[in-house]
Design a protein around this motif. Structure first.
Motif, PDB file in Angstrom:
ATOM      1  N   LEU A 245      -7.384  -4.625  -1.987  1.00  0.00           N
ATOM      2  CA  LEU A 245      -7.702  -4.927  -0.077  1.00  0.00           C
ATOM      3  C   LEU A 245      -7.249  -4.169   1.023  1.00  0.00           C
ATOM      4  N   PHE A 246      -5.697  -3.827   0.057  1.00  0.00           N
ATOM      5  CA  PHE A 246      -4.559  -3.123   1.849  1.00  0.00           C
ATOM      6  C   PHE A 246      -4.253  -1.887   1.453  1.00  0.00           C
ATOM      7  N   SER A 247      -4.442  -0.242   2.147  1.00  0.00           N
ATOM      8  CA  SER A 247      -3.524   0.483   1.642  1.00  0.00           C
ATOM      9  C   SER A 247      -1.770   0.822   1.111  1.00  0.00           C
ATOM     10  N   GLN A 248      -1.715   1.758   0.146  1.00  0.00           N
ATOM     11  CA  GLN A 248      -0.806   1.933  -0.189  1.00  0.00           C
ATOM     12  C   GLN A 248       0.206   1.765   0.667  1.00  0.00           C
ATOM     13  N   GLU A 249       0.217   1.898   1.764  1.00  0.00           N
ATOM     14  CA  GLU A 249       1.141   2.134   2.736  1.00  0.00           C
ATOM     15  C   GLU A 249       2.053   0.820   3.084  1.00  0.00           C
ATOM     16  N   GLU A 250       0.546  -0.368   3.020  1.00  0.00           N
ATOM     17  CA  GLU A 250       0.869  -1.447   3.235  1.00  0.00           C
ATOM     18  C   GLU A 250       1.664  -2.639   2.251  1.00  0.00           C
ATOM     19  N   LEU A 251       0.993  -1.869   0.932  1.00  0.00           N
ATOM     20  CA  LEU A 251       1.618  -2.869  -0.220  1.00  0.00           C
ATOM     21  C   LEU A 251       3.589  -2.228  -0.423  1.00  0.00           C
ATOM     22  N   VAL A 252       3.604  -0.566   0.010  1.00  0.00           N
ATOM     23  CA  VAL A 252       4.864   0.045  -0.438  1.00  0.00           C
ATOM     24  C   VAL A 252       5.426  -1.071   0.644  1.00  0.00           C
ATOM     25  N   ASN A 253       5.423  -0.873   2.028  1.00  0.00           N
ATOM     26  CA  ASN A 253       6.179  -1.314   3.238  1.00  0.00           C
ATOM     27  C   ASN A 253       5.863  -2.794   3.484  1.00  0.00           C
ATOM     28  N   ASN A 254       5.421  -3.876   2.591  1.00  0.00           N
ATOM     29  CA  ASN A 254       5.385  -5.234   1.915  1.00  0.00           C
ATOM     30  C   ASN A 254       4.892  -6.094   2.864  1.00  0.00           C
ATOM     31  N   THR A 255       4.562  -5.050   4.631  1.00  0.00           N
ATOM     32  CA  THR A 255       4.248  -5.758   5.734  1.00  0.00           C
ATOM     33  C   THR A 255       3.982  -7.256   5.589  1.00  0.00           C
ATOM     34  N   GLU A 256       3.959  -8.624   6.532  1.00  0.00           N
ATOM     35  CA  GLU A 256       4.612  -9.332   6.374  1.00  0.00           C
ATOM     36  C   GLU A 256       2.174 -10.032   6.596  1.00  0.00           C
TER      37      GLU A 256
END
Length: 428
Positions: A245-256
């Motif tokens: 579902l999410f980009s690698q950047e979003e997963l690494v940053n573990n966004t809210e």
């Protein structure tokens, strides 16, 4: 059984007949109720003649807003409540949530969510966006949940065979007939985009247009299959789905947002049912489409299509490849900056604006109040059907085999609605 194949299988050998325990029919809402809209044998039989609808007058710029409010272009206030239905299909029950009822020749907006989600997790943010509500209140809206993915769904019994992606698409005509829709504008995300694309290939006369977000037209190869299998051994199911579902950047940053969806996927969606859907999506076949003129008897989508993907999204390469296989005269490719893997959640305003232009290009026009203006010169939201011109400028953008004409995709200005545009790649 032979009659069922001739009636429903069409040219797609991937659809298998329904189990013998289920009758190969599409039930109506009530017994003895006269079916409304297009019956399946009407849309799949060879030599079907073009449907002709009476043309309607275009919306004039000077038309009074109070006159528009009282016109048939608006749903009644009583129709704005959402209602849940469980619809029987040849491959099991489908949970559907609907608002409104069919009005004239106006299509329904039908959505299909991605794997790991349901209609609420996938579309609530987008459809609750204020400007989107201004658009959708003029249409009946129908959210479809894949089998067993809705909130509170019971777990399937052991040994249950989850429908294939082709069978999921073949379940949708039951929804169309149940509610008496003439045709639909589909909005699908990920796995849902694949299902709606397959639906449009099998039943092209039921689909007016498609908005396909994060679609991957390719089946999984052996390397992808092995990687998915390894991931399932080392990660929890919610985390495995999150990487889809999410980009690698979003997963690494573990966004809210990622944390919220990890929790909801684990708690809201039945995990056993989700595993079945996930396995079936990863077992999908190639969509088997080709751009007209590239191969002999090329098969492709015959309706206007808007492809949407966020920058750096996991599905970016798949969407780009899908764009290369579609008819450029009726395809729009929208790449959204700063939107990640779920643009309908992170950038609902931009997607709403694109959807408005997409509707304009298909023969609908929306006047939305511009909140940047303090005056009342801009009419409040109103929408009506533009006359379906049968001139060459529009029919040249319709399907290559002479199906009912479809309007072209939008131009960059409202004055270019009658022009045929090639694929428009937009970054916003």
């Amino acid at each position: 059984m032979k009659a069922w194949k001739e009636k429903h299988q069409g040219n797609d050998p991937c659809i298998s007949p329904p189990p013998s325990s289920l009758p190969p029919v599409f039930p109506l809402a009530e017994a003895n109720q006269k079916p409304q809209g297009l019956l399946l044998h009407d849309v799949t039989m060879a030599g079907l003649q073009e449907l002709r609808f009476p043309e309607e007058k275009p919306l004039l710029r000077g038309q009074d807003a109070t006159e528009l409010e009282s016109s048939d272009a608006f749903l009644l206030a009583a129709d704005t409540d959402w209602k849940e239905h469980d619809i029987e299909t040849p491959y099991g029950l489908l949970h559907v949530v609907i608002r409104g009822s069919p009005k004239g020749n106006r299509p329904a907006i039908l959505t299909y969510h991605d794997v790991g989600l349901n209609h609420k997790l996938c579309f609530n943010t987008f459809f609750n966006f204020e400007d989107m509500q201004e658009i959708t209140k003029h249409f009946v809206v129908c959210h479809v949940d894949a089998p067993g993915q809705q909130v509170g769904a019971s777990q399937f019994p052991q040994g249950y065979q989850f429908p294939s992606m082709e069978q999921l698409a073949a379940m949708l005509p039951s929804v169309v007939q149940h509610f008496g829709f003439k045709y639909v504008i589909g909005i699908g995300v990920g796995a849902g985009a694949y299902v709606l694309a397959k639906f449009a290939l099998i039943f092209p006369d039921l689909v007016e247009g498609l908005v396909l977000v994060n679609i991957d037209p390719n089946g999984k190869g052996w390397i992808d299959w092995a990687a998915t299998k390894l991931s399932s051994l080392t990660s929890t199911l919610p985390d495995t789905v999150l990487s889809h579902l999410f980009s690698q950047e979003e997963l690494v940053n573990n966004t809210e947002l990622v944390q919220s969806y990890r929790q909801q996927i684990g708690n809201v969606v039945n995990q056993a049912n989700l595993q079945l859907f996930w396995n079936m999506y990863n077992s999908r076949r190639d969509l088997d489409i080709n751009r007209p003129g590239t191969v002999l008897n090329a098969k492709t989508l015959r309706c206007p299509v808007m492809l949407v993907v966020g920058d750096n999204a996991p599905a970016e390469d798949g969407v780009v490849e899908c764009n290369s296989k579609l008819d450029p005269t009726i395809t729009t490719f929208l790449k959204m900056a700063d939107s990640g893997g779920l643009p309908q959640v992170t950038q609902p305003g931009k997607l709403t604006e694109a959807f408005k232009y997409f509707l304009q290009g298909m023969g609908y026009i929306a006047y939305l109040k511009d909140r940047r203006l303090s005056g009342g010169a801009v009419p409040s939201a109103s929408m009506t059907r533009l006359a379906r011109s049968r001139t060459a400028s529009l029919t040249s953008a319709s399907s290559v085999d002479g199906s009912r004409p479809q309007a072209c995709t939008h131009s960059e200005s409202s004055e270019g609605l009658g022009q045929v545009n090639h694929t428009m790649e937009v970054s916003c």
